[in-house]
Design a protein around this motif. Structure first.
Motif, PDB file in Angstrom:
ATOM      1  N   PRO A  65     -12.377 -13.164 -14.750  1.00  0.00           N
ATOM      2  CA  PRO A  65     -13.763 -13.628 -14.883  1.00  0.00           C
ATOM      3  C   PRO A  65     -13.898 -15.143 -14.942  1.00  0.00           C
ATOM      4  O   PRO A  65     -14.936 -15.676 -14.542  1.00  0.00           O
ATOM      5  CB  PRO A  65     -14.234 -12.968 -16.182  1.00  0.00           C
ATOM      6  CG  PRO A  65     -12.982 -12.624 -16.923  1.00  0.00           C
ATOM      7  CD  PRO A  65     -11.966 -12.316 -15.871  1.00  0.00           C
ATOM      8  N   ALA A  66     -12.887 -15.838 -15.427  1.00  0.00           N
ATOM      9  CA  ALA A  66     -12.946 -17.305 -15.449  1.00  0.00           C
ATOM     10  C   ALA A  66     -12.932 -17.859 -14.025  1.00  0.00           C
ATOM     11  O   ALA A  66     -13.694 -18.781 -13.693  1.00  0.00           O
ATOM     12  CB  ALA A  66     -11.778 -17.869 -16.251  1.00  0.00           C
ATOM     13  N   ILE A  67     -12.072 -17.281 -13.174  1.00  0.00           N
ATOM     14  CA  ILE A  67     -12.015 -17.698 -11.770  1.00  0.00           C
ATOM     15  C   ILE A  67     -13.318 -17.349 -11.064  1.00  0.00           C
ATOM     16  O   ILE A  67     -13.868 -18.143 -10.291  1.00  0.00           O
ATOM     17  CB  ILE A  67     -10.829 -17.038 -11.049  1.00  0.00           C
ATOM     18  CG1 ILE A  67      -9.503 -17.408 -11.724  1.00  0.00           C
ATOM     19  CG2 ILE A  67     -10.809 -17.438  -9.574  1.00  0.00           C
ATOM     20  CD1 ILE A  67      -9.169 -18.870 -11.678  1.00  0.00           C
ATOM     21  N   GLU A  68     -13.824 -16.152 -11.338  1.00  0.00           N
ATOM     22  CA  GLU A  68     -15.094 -15.728 -10.737  1.00  0.00           C
ATOM     23  C   GLU A  68     -16.222 -16.675 -11.143  1.00  0.00           C
ATOM     24  O   GLU A  68     -17.085 -17.016 -10.326  1.00  0.00           O
ATOM     25  CB  GLU A  68     -15.426 -14.309 -11.188  1.00  0.00           C
ATOM     26  CG  GLU A  68     -14.478 -13.257 -10.645  1.00  0.00           C
ATOM     27  CD  GLU A  68     -14.682 -11.892 -11.274  1.00  0.00           C
ATOM     28  OE1 GLU A  68     -14.098 -10.910 -10.771  1.00  0.00           O
ATOM     29  OE2 GLU A  68     -15.425 -11.796 -12.271  1.00  0.00           O
ATOM     30  N   THR A  69     -16.210 -17.104 -12.405  1.00  0.00           N
ATOM     31  CA  THR A  69     -17.243 -18.025 -12.890  1.00  0.00           C
ATOM     32  C   THR A  69     -17.162 -19.361 -12.169  1.00  0.00           C
ATOM     33  O   THR A  69     -18.194 -19.927 -11.766  1.00  0.00           O
ATOM     34  CB  THR A  69     -17.077 -18.251 -14.410  1.00  0.00           C
ATOM     35  OG1 THR A  69     -17.254 -16.993 -15.083  1.00  0.00           O
ATOM     36  CG2 THR A  69     -18.104 -19.244 -14.923  1.00  0.00           C
ATOM     37  N   GLY A 119     -11.430 -20.543 -20.640  1.00  0.00           N
ATOM     38  CA  GLY A 119     -11.836 -19.234 -20.151  1.00  0.00           C
ATOM     39  C   GLY A 119     -10.664 -18.410 -19.662  1.00  0.00           C
ATOM     40  O   GLY A 119     -10.646 -17.186 -19.820  1.00  0.00           O
ATOM     41  N   GLY A 120      -9.680 -19.072 -19.068  1.00  0.00           N
ATOM     42  CA  GLY A 120      -8.505 -18.350 -18.591  1.00  0.00           C
ATOM     43  C   GLY A 120      -7.746 -17.687 -19.723  1.00  0.00           C
ATOM     44  O   GLY A 120      -7.277 -16.551 -19.597  1.00  0.00           O
ATOM     45  N   GLY A 151     -18.858 -23.435 -25.232  1.00  0.00           N
ATOM     46  CA  GLY A 151     -18.911 -22.158 -25.927  1.00  0.00           C
ATOM     47  C   GLY A 151     -17.567 -21.446 -25.858  1.00  0.00           C
ATOM     48  O   GLY A 151     -17.111 -20.847 -26.846  1.00  0.00           O
ATOM     49  N   LEU A 152     -16.917 -21.520 -24.715  1.00  0.00           N
ATOM     50  CA  LEU A 152     -15.580 -20.939 -24.565  1.00  0.00           C
ATOM     51  C   LEU A 152     -14.580 -21.649 -25.463  1.00  0.00           C
ATOM     52  O   LEU A 152     -13.701 -21.024 -26.066  1.00  0.00           O
ATOM     53  CB  LEU A 152     -15.135 -21.022 -23.098  1.00  0.00           C
ATOM     54  CG  LEU A 152     -15.924 -20.195 -22.084  1.00  0.00           C
ATOM     55  CD1 LEU A 152     -15.456 -20.513 -20.666  1.00  0.00           C
ATOM     56  CD2 LEU A 152     -15.773 -18.699 -22.370  1.00  0.00           C
ATOM     57  N   VAL A 153     -14.711 -22.971 -25.558  1.00  0.00           N
ATOM     58  CA  VAL A 153     -13.824 -23.748 -26.429  1.00  0.00           C
ATOM     59  C   VAL A 153     -14.024 -23.340 -27.885  1.00  0.00           C
ATOM     60  O   VAL A 153     -13.055 -23.127 -28.625  1.00  0.00           O
ATOM     61  CB  VAL A 153     -14.074 -25.265 -26.266  1.00  0.00           C
ATOM     62  CG1 VAL A 153     -13.289 -26.068 -27.295  1.00  0.00           C
ATOM     63  CG2 VAL A 153     -13.708 -25.715 -24.855  1.00  0.00           C
TER      64      VAL A 153
END
Length: 201
Positions: free
Chosen positions: A12-16, A76-77, A125-127
């Protein structure tokens, strides 16, 4: 228990990041023909609901895009190893919308006109999520009082905001994103239930 694996093709991180790139390109093309406003979140936000999601993924320049893409890729990864794709995408979008809206509306109270775009609020937010949800933080915070733990997190959030602050930067969006991520990380809302170890017979 089967170990979680990182699948690049369906991560999902790559997709984002790919979605960020696609919408950013459309935004840059739109700017060239005078059709940039739909990608920018600006008051009054009720005039165009489409600004809310588009402004999260659109970026003002390739440099702006790359800066946020690096954060999404790293934080995210790591998060996506244990997160479900659907929860990841919903969290990213909602965090970006809420933090961006906060950045637009709060200064707007004083009459200042504000416009914002970019995934920095969601990226932060991910951080924030990663800072709170990891095993090391859980052990450290578990040995201190809740008041101390919250104070340490707020100090980190403020420090990260100040480090990334600048002119034409969504400072409040950064801070809001970290806070939202920290709360979500405390409850581990992105973690897949399938990764919970089961007792062996």
């Amino acid at each position: 228990m089967k170990r979680p694996t990182l699948k690049i093709g369906s991560n999902p991180a790559i997709e984002t990041i790919l979605l960020m790139a696609l919408i950013s390109v459309f935004a840059w093309l739109g700017r060239a023909i005078g059709f940039f406003e739909p990608f920018v979140l600006q008051p009054p936000i009720t005039d165009g609901w489409w600004q809310l999601p588009l402004s999260v993924y659109a970026h003002s320049s390739p440099t702006h895009f790359l800066a946020n893409a690096v954060v999404v890729l790293v934080a995210g990864g790591i998060i996506s190893i244990k997160a479900t794709p659907l929860r990841f995408h919903i969290f990213f979008l909602l965090t970006g919308v809420i933090s961006g809206t906060a950045n637009v509306l709060v200064p707007g109270v004083s009459g200042e006109s504000v416009a914002i775009l970019g995934a920095s609020g969601a990226a932060f937010g991910l951080v924030g999520y990663l800072l709170v949800s990891n095993a090391v933080s859980a052990r450290l915070f578990g040995r201190t009082s809740s008041r101390v733990a919250v104070s340490v997190f707020l100090a980190l959030a403020l420090w990260l905001t100040l480090v990334s602050s600048g002119v034409n930067v969504g400072n409040l969006a950064h801070f809001s994103g970290i806070i939202i991520g920290g709360i979500a990380g405390y409850f581990n809302i992105l973690r897949s239930k399938r990764l919970v170890p089961s007792s062996s017979s």
